[in-house]
Design an enzyme around this catalytic site. Structure first.
Site, PDB file in Angstrom:
ATOM      1  N   ASP A   1      12.649  43.780 -12.560  1.00 36.57           N
ATOM      2  CA  ASP A   1      12.270  45.038 -13.179  1.00 36.57           C
ATOM      3  C   ASP A   1      12.740  46.117 -12.196  1.00 36.57           C
ATOM      4  O   ASP A   1      12.919  45.829 -11.018  1.00 36.57           O
ATOM      5  CB  ASP A   1      10.743  45.031 -13.334  1.00 36.57           C
ATOM      6  CG  ASP A   1      10.184  46.406 -13.545  1.00 36.57           C
ATOM      7  OD1 ASP A   1      10.619  47.070 -14.482  1.00 36.57           O
ATOM      8  OD2 ASP A   1       9.302  46.811 -12.761  1.00 36.57           O
TER       9      ASP A   1
ATOM     10  N   CYS B   1       0.331   4.284   0.779  1.00 35.61           N
ATOM     11  CA  CYS B   1      -0.296   5.427   1.470  1.00 35.61           C
ATOM     12  C   CYS B   1       0.685   6.548   1.742  1.00 35.61           C
ATOM     13  O   CYS B   1       0.469   7.704   1.382  1.00 35.61           O
ATOM     14  CB  CYS B   1      -0.885   4.991   2.808  1.00 35.61           C
ATOM     15  SG  CYS B   1      -1.981   3.621   2.665  1.00 35.61           S
TER      16      CYS B   1
ATOM     17  N   THR C   1      11.648  49.888 -11.908  1.00 42.39           N
ATOM     18  CA  THR C   1      10.661  50.796 -11.330  1.00 42.39           C
ATOM     19  C   THR C   1       9.524  50.020 -10.655  1.00 42.39           C
ATOM     20  O   THR C   1       8.883  49.203 -11.289  1.00 42.39           O
ATOM     21  CB  THR C   1      10.062  51.693 -12.432  1.00 42.39           C
ATOM     22  OG1 THR C   1      11.120  52.041 -13.323  1.00 42.39           O
ATOM     23  CG2 THR C   1       9.424  52.922 -11.853  1.00 42.39           C
TER      24      THR C   1
ATOM     25  N   CYS D   1       0.845  -1.208   0.000  1.00 43.31           N
ATOM     26  CA  CYS D   1       0.000   0.000   0.000  1.00 43.31           C
ATOM     27  C   CYS D   1       0.871   1.245   0.000  1.00 43.31           C
ATOM     28  O   CYS D   1       1.655   1.433   0.931  1.00 43.31           O
ATOM     29  CB  CYS D   1      -0.858   0.039   1.266  1.00 43.31           C
ATOM     30  SG  CYS D   1      -2.344  -0.870   1.093  1.00 43.31           S
TER      31      CYS D   1
ATOM     32  N   ASP E   1       3.013   0.565   7.966  1.00 44.82           N
ATOM     33  CA  ASP E   1       2.243   1.291   6.953  1.00 44.82           C
ATOM     34  C   ASP E   1       1.676   2.578   7.533  1.00 44.82           C
ATOM     35  O   ASP E   1       1.890   3.665   7.011  1.00 44.82           O
ATOM     36  CB  ASP E   1       1.118   0.385   6.447  1.00 44.82           C
ATOM     37  CG  ASP E   1       0.347   1.051   5.328  1.00 44.82           C
ATOM     38  OD1 ASP E   1       1.005   1.401   4.330  1.00 44.82           O
ATOM     39  OD2 ASP E   1      -0.880   1.239   5.467  1.00 44.82           O
TER      40      ASP E   1
HETATM   41  P1  ADP Z   1      10.556  49.700 -15.903  1.00 46.05           P
HETATM   42  O1  ADP Z   1      10.937  48.545 -16.785  1.00 46.05           O
HETATM   43  O2  ADP Z   1      11.738  50.287 -15.210  1.00 46.05           O
HETATM   44  O3  ADP Z   1       9.430  49.396 -14.979  1.00 46.05           O
HETATM   45  P2  ADP Z   1       8.805  50.853 -17.890  1.00 46.05           P
HETATM   46  O4  ADP Z   1       9.037  49.844 -18.977  1.00 46.05           O
HETATM   47  O5  ADP Z   1       7.526  50.838 -17.155  1.00 46.05           O
HETATM   48  O6  ADP Z   1      10.055  50.873 -16.869  1.00 46.05           O
HETATM   49  O7  ADP Z   1       8.985  52.273 -18.546  1.00 46.05           O
HETATM   50  C1  ADP Z   1      10.089  52.518 -19.380  1.00 46.05           C
HETATM   51  C2  ADP Z   1      10.163  53.957 -19.750  1.00 46.05           C
HETATM   52  O8  ADP Z   1       9.005  54.316 -20.503  1.00 46.05           O
HETATM   53  C3  ADP Z   1      10.167  54.891 -18.546  1.00 46.05           C
HETATM   54  O9  ADP Z   1      11.461  55.087 -18.052  1.00 46.05           O
HETATM   55  C4  ADP Z   1       9.586  56.150 -19.147  1.00 46.05           C
HETATM   56  O10 ADP Z   1      10.560  56.855 -19.856  1.00 46.05           O
HETATM   57  C5  ADP Z   1       8.569  55.612 -20.145  1.00 46.05           C
HETATM   58  N1  ADP Z   1       7.223  55.501 -19.553  1.00 46.05           N
HETATM   59  C6  ADP Z   1       6.514  54.369 -19.341  1.00 46.05           C
HETATM   60  N2  ADP Z   1       5.313  54.652 -18.795  1.00 46.05           N
HETATM   61  C7  ADP Z   1       5.245  55.986 -18.648  1.00 46.05           C
HETATM   62  C8  ADP Z   1       4.272  56.890 -18.128  1.00 46.05           C
HETATM   63  N3  ADP Z   1       3.102  56.504 -17.626  1.00 46.05           N
HETATM   64  N4  ADP Z   1       4.581  58.204 -18.131  1.00 46.05           N
HETATM   65  C9  ADP Z   1       5.756  58.623 -18.615  1.00 46.05           C
HETATM   66  N5  ADP Z   1       6.708  57.825 -19.108  1.00 46.05           N
HETATM   67  C10 ADP Z   1       6.484  56.524 -19.132  1.00 46.05           C
HETATM   68 MG    MG Z   2       7.941  48.542 -13.587  1.00 41.35          MG
END
Ligand code: ADP
Ligand code: MG
Length: 388
Positions: A64, A22, A66, A20, A351
């Site tokens: 990423d 189990c 931001t 078994c 078991d």
């Molecule tokens: P990350 O990969 O760092 O999160 P994003 O891909 O979101 O950055 O954005 C890349 C770039 O695109 C930013 O640095 C900016 O220049 C521009 N960008 C993206 N979204 C916006 C927004 N809502 N307003 C102004 N600029 C933006």
């Molecule tokens: Mg981002």
């Protein structure tokens, strides 16, 4: 073979019991369930057991920038008009009012920075319509009948509205870790907005933990290389900048072999989150990121990334222990039952005992603290990666 019936019927019954599975059957799901619950309690949400398995073996983690490595609460540090032209307070107000109009409705951290600054200065956003994101590049909306953009400087250059002098003007704040965006519409450049987003306090420590675990962290950002270098330098990690969503996707594909986790928060990260062995979204991230990701870091701490991997590795180690207990006990009692050393009662005990042992071992994961890293030995992590 001329053996007595009663002895062998008895041993046969014992053998059936030993057969078994189990304990084996319960060994994996019990560990997974404990790990999912431990994770959830600590704000590490994993969408299933497969995620744990994949997270235990990653060799790269792509971040990423931001909103993931930084707080995602940038603050406007400077407003600049077109280079070599007189720049009046009305122009600055127009720049803010236009930028705020375009960013209305955007969930990007940069959008909130601009809207906050406009609110602070008492500038009302112009009426706008049809706002939409251009992932990795910027946003656009109709303002007073014009298709208006707030986007990265290269976009403004490509649109032919930004001069070389303007581009040079954008470079200086970028080298100090600012993100600079251009505000423009076809034929007219309104100015630049510089914003600075501080790295999260625990980001540097999280990177140290990852490296100690034998994992290579890297930044994949849509931002420009100068800003990326400023942040990456502070955290001591590699970076790739000016990446469109498709570039992030390609970078993740290239790292797939060794197992890669992508940690992101934005719409622009969604394709990469889906492609990665494990996609993890920051809890404060966009709905798209949270929906696409395999895991979510609810408490928004970068240190939870190594914690999640640690929990996954502990779970896989626990599962291996469980399988060893389950199969090992059965193997021993298989031999002893056939040889008649142990009887039916011991077979029953073995078991049930194995099932109890395996379950108790899995429950240990409920007490596991994935945020503790000083006691974790790099050697055991190494073998786990190798066996898995
Ligand atoms: P990350 O990969 O760092 O999160 P994003 O891909 O979101 O950055 O954005 C890349 C770039 O695109 C930013 O640095 C900016 O220049 C521009 N960008 C993206 N979204 C916006 C927004 N809502 N307003 C102004 N600029 C933006
Ligand atoms: Mg981002």
């Amino acid at each position: 073979m001329g053996q007595p019936w009663d002895v062998w019927i008895y041993r046969g019954l014992a053998l059936l019991l030993i057969g078994c599975p189990c304990a084996l059957v319960i060994s994996v799901p019990a560990a997974i369930a404990s790990a999912l619950s431990t994770g959830a309690r600590r704000g590490l949400l994993m969408k299933g057991g497969a995620v744990i398995e994949a997270a235990a073996t990653v060799n790269h983690v792509a971040f990423d920038k931001t909103g993931t490595l930084t707080h995602g609460r940038p603050v406007v540090t400077a407003l600049q008009g077109p280079a070599g032209r007189a720049w009046f307070p009305e122009d600055q107000a127009e720049l803010l009012a236009t930028a705020a109009a375009v960013e209305t409705g955007s969930s990007h951290p940069l959008a909130l920075a601009i809207l906050n600054r406009a609110a602070e200065e008492g500038v009302l956003a112009l009426p706008s319509d049809g706002g939409r994101a251009i992932p990795g590049k910027g946003v656009t909306a109709l303002v007073a009948g014009h298709e208006t953009y707030v986007a990265s400087p290269p976009q403004a250059v490509a649109a032919g509205v930004m001069s070389d002098a303007d581009l040079t003007q954008a470079r200086a704040p970028e080298s100090e870790g600012n993100t600079v965006v251009a505000v423009y519409r076809p034929g007219r450049f309104l100015g630049l907005i510089a914003m600075r987003d501080e790295p999260r306090a625990d980001a540097a420590d999280a990177m140290r933990q990852l490296r100690a675990m034998g994992i290579t962290p890297v930044i994949l950002t849509g931002d420009n290389p100068r800003t990326a270098a400023a942040i990456a330098g502070a955290l001591g990690m590699d970076f790739r900048a000016e990446m469109l969503p498709a570039d992030k996707l390609a970078a993740i594909r290239a790292m797939l072999d060794g197992g890669v986790m992508m940690v992101g928060d934005g719409i622009n990260d969604a394709p990469a989150l889906k492609q990665a062995s494990v996609g993890a979204a920051m809890g404060s991230g966009t709905d798209v990121a949270l929906e696409t990701a395999d895991a979510a870091i609810l408490r928004d701490r970068v240190e939870d990334v190594p914690a999640l991997i640690r929990l996954a590795r502990a779970t896989m180690a626990n599962i291996r222990q469980n399988i060893t207990i389950a199969l090992g006990l059965k193997a021993v009692f298989l031999v002893t039952s056939v040889l008649g050393i142990t009887g039916l009662w011991l077979a029953i005990l073995a078991d049930t005992g194995a099932t109890v042992l395996v379950t108790l071992n899995a429950l240990r994961l409920l007490r596991h603290d994935p945020t503790r890293h000083d006691s974790a030995s790099p050697a055991s992590h190494g073998t786990e990666t190798a066996t898995a």
